[in-house]
Structures are given as structure tokens and as C-alpha cells.
Scaffold this motif. Sequence first.
Motif, mmCIF file in Angstrom:
data_model
loop_
_atom_site.group_PDB
_atom_site.id
_atom_site.type_symbol
_atom_site.label_atom_id
_atom_site.label_comp_id
_atom_site.label_asym_id
_atom_site.label_seq_id
_atom_site.Cartn_x
_atom_site.Cartn_y
_atom_site.Cartn_z
ATOM 1 N N THR A 38 -0.057 8.541 -12.283
ATOM 2 C CA THR A 38 -0.228 9.766 -11.502
ATOM 3 C C THR A 38 -1.593 10.360 -11.882
ATOM 4 O O THR A 38 -2.207 9.931 -12.874
ATOM 5 C CB THR A 38 0.857 10.810 -11.836
ATOM 6 O OG1 THR A 38 0.676 11.194 -13.213
ATOM 7 C CG2 THR A 38 2.261 10.264 -11.652
ATOM 8 N N GLU A 39 -2.041 11.356 -11.111
ATOM 9 C CA GLU A 39 -3.316 12.027 -11.428
ATOM 10 C C GLU A 39 -3.301 12.587 -12.846
ATOM 11 O O GLU A 39 -4.333 12.688 -13.502
ATOM 12 C CB GLU A 39 -3.574 13.185 -10.441
ATOM 13 C CG GLU A 39 -4.025 12.758 -9.062
ATOM 14 C CD GLU A 39 -5.471 12.267 -9.028
ATOM 15 O OE1 GLU A 39 -6.177 12.405 -10.041
ATOM 16 O OE2 GLU A 39 -5.880 11.717 -7.987
ATOM 17 N N GLY A 65 -4.093 2.704 5.858
ATOM 18 C CA GLY A 65 -3.563 3.534 4.776
ATOM 19 C C GLY A 65 -4.528 4.626 4.337
ATOM 20 O O GLY A 65 -4.233 5.372 3.392
ATOM 21 N N GLY A 66 -5.700 4.696 4.971
ATOM 22 C CA GLY A 66 -6.647 5.787 4.670
ATOM 23 C C GLY A 66 -7.449 5.579 3.407
ATOM 24 O O GLY A 66 -8.006 6.522 2.855
ATOM 25 N N ARG A 67 -7.563 4.342 2.945
ATOM 26 C CA ARG A 67 -8.313 4.099 1.703
ATOM 27 C C ARG A 67 -9.681 3.482 1.923
ATOM 28 O O ARG A 67 -10.396 3.222 0.960
ATOM 29 C CB ARG A 67 -7.526 3.132 0.797
ATOM 30 C CG ARG A 67 -6.328 3.731 0.161
ATOM 31 C CD ARG A 67 -5.668 2.755 -0.805
ATOM 32 N NE ARG A 67 -4.277 3.121 -0.859
ATOM 33 C CZ ARG A 67 -3.351 2.592 -0.090
ATOM 34 N NH1 ARG A 67 -3.629 1.630 0.751
ATOM 35 N NH2 ARG A 67 -2.102 3.011 -0.188
ATOM 36 N N ALA A 68 -10.033 3.207 3.180
ATOM 37 C CA ALA A 68 -11.223 2.381 3.403
ATOM 38 C C ALA A 68 -12.505 3.179 3.635
ATOM 39 O O ALA A 68 -13.590 2.638 3.484
ATOM 40 C CB ALA A 68 -10.969 1.448 4.584
ATOM 41 N N GLY A 103 0.815 -1.219 0.000
ATOM 42 C CA GLY A 103 0.000 0.000 0.000
ATOM 43 C C GLY A 103 0.845 1.265 0.000
ATOM 44 O O GLY A 103 0.386 2.316 -0.454
ATOM 45 N N ASP A 104 2.095 1.181 0.470
ATOM 46 C CA ASP A 104 2.976 2.362 0.482
ATOM 47 C C ASP A 104 3.159 2.963 -0.908
ATOM 48 O O ASP A 104 3.386 4.161 -1.039
ATOM 49 C CB ASP A 104 4.384 1.975 0.987
ATOM 50 C CG ASP A 104 4.473 1.908 2.497
ATOM 51 O OD1 ASP A 104 3.425 1.987 3.152
ATOM 52 O OD2 ASP A 104 5.601 1.763 3.010
ATOM 53 N N ILE A 105 3.119 2.107 -1.942
ATOM 54 C CA ILE A 105 3.411 2.629 -3.283
ATOM 55 C C ILE A 105 2.131 2.840 -4.105
ATOM 56 O O ILE A 105 2.195 3.137 -5.284
ATOM 57 C CB ILE A 105 4.429 1.745 -4.056
ATOM 58 C CG1 ILE A 105 3.900 0.334 -4.301
ATOM 59 C CG2 ILE A 105 5.780 1.704 -3.330
ATOM 60 C CD1 ILE A 105 4.704 -0.452 -5.336
ATOM 61 N N LEU A 106 0.985 2.690 -3.460
ATOM 62 C CA LEU A 106 -0.288 2.873 -4.182
ATOM 63 C C LEU A 106 -1.011 4.104 -3.642
ATOM 64 O O LEU A 106 -1.056 4.315 -2.421
ATOM 65 C CB LEU A 106 -1.167 1.623 -4.026
ATOM 66 C CG LEU A 106 -0.550 0.338 -4.600
ATOM 67 C CD1 LEU A 106 -1.386 -0.881 -4.240
ATOM 68 C CD2 LEU A 106 -0.363 0.439 -6.117
ATOM 69 N N GLY A 107 -1.565 4.880 -4.524
ATOM 70 C CA GLY A 107 -2.215 6.144 -4.147
ATOM 71 C C GLY A 107 -3.393 5.937 -3.209
ATOM 72 O O GLY A 107 -4.067 4.902 -3.249
ATOM 73 N N GLN A 108 -3.627 6.972 -2.388
ATOM 74 C CA GLN A 108 -4.725 6.889 -1.407
ATOM 75 C C GLN A 108 -6.093 6.917 -2.070
ATOM 76 O O GLN A 108 -7.071 6.454 -1.507
ATOM 77 C CB GLN A 108 -4.625 8.072 -0.445
ATOM 78 C CG GLN A 108 -4.113 7.646 0.902
ATOM 79 C CD GLN A 108 -4.408 8.687 1.965
ATOM 80 O OE1 GLN A 108 -4.616 9.851 1.667
ATOM 81 N NE2 GLN A 108 -4.409 8.252 3.210
ATOM 82 N N GLN A 109 -6.129 7.458 -3.299
ATOM 83 C CA GLN A 109 -7.432 7.604 -3.960
ATOM 84 C C GLN A 109 -7.928 6.305 -4.598
ATOM 85 O O GLN A 109 -9.050 6.235 -5.075
ATOM 86 C CB GLN A 109 -7.382 8.734 -5.008
ATOM 87 C CG GLN A 109 -6.412 8.538 -6.158
ATOM 88 C CD GLN A 109 -4.984 8.960 -5.848
ATOM 89 O OE1 GLN A 109 -4.382 8.474 -4.904
ATOM 90 N NE2 GLN A 109 -4.426 9.846 -6.663
ATOM 91 N N ASN A 110 -7.079 5.274 -4.608
ATOM 92 C CA ASN A 110 -7.490 4.007 -5.223
ATOM 93 C C ASN A 110 -8.737 3.430 -4.561
ATOM 94 O O ASN A 110 -8.845 3.419 -3.334
ATOM 95 C CB ASN A 110 -6.370 2.966 -5.082
ATOM 96 C CG ASN A 110 -5.264 3.191 -6.083
ATOM 97 O OD1 ASN A 110 -5.512 3.297 -7.277
ATOM 98 N ND2 ASN A 110 -4.031 3.270 -5.603
ATOM 99 N N VAL A 111 -9.640 2.921 -5.385
ATOM 100 C CA VAL A 111 -10.781 2.167 -4.857
ATOM 101 C C VAL A 111 -10.364 0.698 -4.800
ATOM 102 O O VAL A 111 -9.908 0.127 -5.794
ATOM 103 C CB VAL A 111 -12.034 2.350 -5.736
ATOM 104 C CG1 VAL A 111 -13.170 1.454 -5.241
ATOM 105 C CG2 VAL A 111 -12.458 3.814 -5.732
ATOM 106 N N ILE A 112 -10.519 0.135 -3.622
ATOM 107 C CA ILE A 112 -10.028 -1.211 -3.339
ATOM 108 C C ILE A 112 -11.177 -2.208 -3.407
ATOM 109 O O ILE A 112 -12.250 -1.946 -2.851
ATOM 110 C CB ILE A 112 -9.425 -1.265 -1.910
ATOM 111 C CG1 ILE A 112 -8.372 -0.168 -1.706
ATOM 112 C CG2 ILE A 112 -8.901 -2.645 -1.557
ATOM 113 C CD1 ILE A 112 -7.129 -0.309 -2.525
#
Length: 407
Positions: free
Chosen positions: A270-271, A142-145, A116-125
Motif C-alpha cells: 500500500t502507499e 487500466g490507466g497506467r500507460a 491488473g485488477d489487483i495492481l495499483g494504478q501508480q505502478n510503473v510498468i
Amino acid sequence: MAFVNTNFTKVSESYLFVEVARRIKAYQEAHPEAKIIRMGIGDVTRPIVPAVIEALHKAVDEMGTADGFRGYGPEQGYAFLREAICNYDFKQRGIDIQPDEIFVSDGAKSDCGNIGDILGQQNVIAVTDPVYPVYVDTNVMGGRAGDFDGIRYSRICYMPCTQENGFVPTLPSQHVDVIYLCFPNNPTGTTLTKSQLKVWVDYALREKSIILFDAAYEAFITEDDVPHSIYEIEGARQCAIEFRSFSKTAGFTGLRCGFTVVPKELVAYTEEGKAVALNRLWNRRQSTKFNGTPYIVQRAAEAVYSPEGRAQIMANIAYYRENARLMKQTFESIGIPAFGGVNSPYVWIRTPLDSWQFFDRLLDECHVVGTPGVGFGPSGQGYFRLTAFATHEATREAMERIKKWKL
Ligand code: MLT
């Protein structure tokens, strides 16, 4: 004033297996006479095989000599192990994976979380439901949930896998960016065929998503049509990271060794839409935050691939498979539907009770411990997981108790 990472306040009070251990301890203290049989956490019981022990001794002796001493090793793992992995796990299956796409670590659990360190926070999991709790918990951290409503996290896409759909997840109706797949599955013990896995690879290629494929249990596969690696599927090098472990394969739950495969052509964006190679990023992350798996452990892991090592670990795997066969047969004989167990060390049963009620009664009335299905996710409610990693004697005893049980 120091601020806390509040994502950690959103994660459940304790890790599933810690909670199970807490309840066993409390029960044992209250009933010291109870002979509890543990089939909860998937921890192995067979000792480490002789070929591996021999390699360990040799490596320990080397470390005590001026010529053989090793200090910091390569963060990605020693070449001798990465080459052995490439040859035996991939080349011999006709899969093209190069040593610099392999990252040796202290186990798949750490890598599944750290990725998760290398994946953006905005990803939908997206996760299958039930699921190995590490995938969800580390995304909460990681703040994605998103927010927890007592059952589910708002930003996580749950893909139910139940008896009704044959434990095969269906493609999400919404777009998802990162998909965790674990096959053979923990906890259900079920698998996907090559054509079922191809559906996911095709989805990920189409959607520019990434599959995080946990293959920790591949050594237990017995059926021909079940892929050992996601890279058996065409196109997976462009969309998948694979995690492997020596824990269940070779009894390394205490020694600690695993590896992660990040193909060089795999990218995330990237965005602004710029593609960034994940192999380079993971290498960068590991070389900053990880100092490598101990040399002696990597020599031990290398010995898993020697002809003797392979024969010896396969004998242990056959031992656990026999337990799984007996467990599945026992539950079926008393009319409780049982799944998995054929390509996996886990047997997943459909209980006539709520998962935790079943846990309590099994513990109290049979002194047998398993893991409540609901602990792995809402769709695990009414299911229960037992592992085949106990000894033959303990497994037989547990099954005898269950056969006599008045549920
Ligand atoms: C399990 O019981 O699910 C596994 O042993 C946990 C793990 O491998 O971390």
C-alpha cells in the motif's frame, strides 16, 4: 449522463490481430482466386489429441448423470487439475508450488490482462519491445500507460530487444514496479538462459518489483539452459507471478484453459508501505469475477498430463518444431536473417523493408500472411513474425513461394 472509461479511448483503434484479419479479408475479397496461407496469429492446426478427446467425452457423459453432474465448480479450479499441474509442471522439475497457489482459468490472455485488477494504478510498468500487445493494451485500459505520442505511451518503460542486443532486455535505468517478461518470447521466439533470467529476479527482489512471467510457450523449449518456469530461479517465489496456457501446448486455443501461479509469499504494498499478499487478493478477485473453467474442459486439461496425453501432445509439438526449422532454414537460405524457432513456434525475421510494406508485399506476391513486427512495438519495425502452426503442407508451400519470390 453516463461517463465512459476514457482510458479505453487511448488504446489503439483495433487489436493487432483484428487489424491483420481485416486486411486479409479485404485482400481475399478483392482476389478471390488467391490461395492465402495464414502464418499470422499463433493459432494451432493439429487436432486435439485422442487422450484429451476421450477425457472430454467421458466428462460430457458424466454431466448427463445424476451422480456425475457438476454445477458451479471451485473458482480456482478443481483439485484434480491443480494437483496434476503441481506434479508435472513443477514438482517433477524440482520446483515447490502448492495446489492452492494455482488458479485455473480460461487462458493466459485473460489472466495477463485481468491481473491488473489487483495492481495499483501508480505502478510503473516495463515491457520488452517488441511485446505481446495484451500487456500494453490492458495497462492503457487500466490507466497506467500515460499518453500516446503515436509511437509510445509516456508512462511505460520500453526495453528494446533487437538483433543488436541478442533480444535480451537490459535492466531499466529508472525504477520500475511491474515487469512483463515472456520467455520463450512472443513475438521474437528467442529465450533467456537461467543466468539471464536471474538478473531480473535479483532486480525485482532488490527493487520490491513484481515480474509477470508469461510462460505460454515453455513446452517448445529444446535447450537445457532455458528455464521452463521462473520458479527455477532462486527467490522468484518472492517476486513473480507465472502464466501458463494449454493453447499452444495442447491445442486448446478453442477449448480455452490456462492457469496462473501466485505464490503465497508474494506481496505488493500500500502507499503506507503495508505488505498485502497477492495470492489472497487474486483469489478474492477470481471468486468475485470468475465462475471457473468448465468441468469438461478441466478434465480435458487433466488428460494432457496422462502418459498417453503427454506423448501425443509432444508429437504435435515436434510437428510444429519441424515447421519452424524449415522456415528458419528457408529464410537463411535466401539471405534474410531469421531468429527464434528453436525453443519456440515463432520465427522472427529481419526484413529489408518496413514491417507493413513487407506484410503487403508478402500477401500480394506470395499470398502468405504473417504479422508485422512493428505491430508488437516500435523496436519491431523492420521485423516480421511467422508462426509454425500451419500444417506441414501449407508451411512447405509457403516456403517454396518465398524461395521463388523476387523481393
Ligand atoms: C499470437 O499470435 O501472438 C497469439 O496467438 C495470441 C494469443 O495467444 O492470444
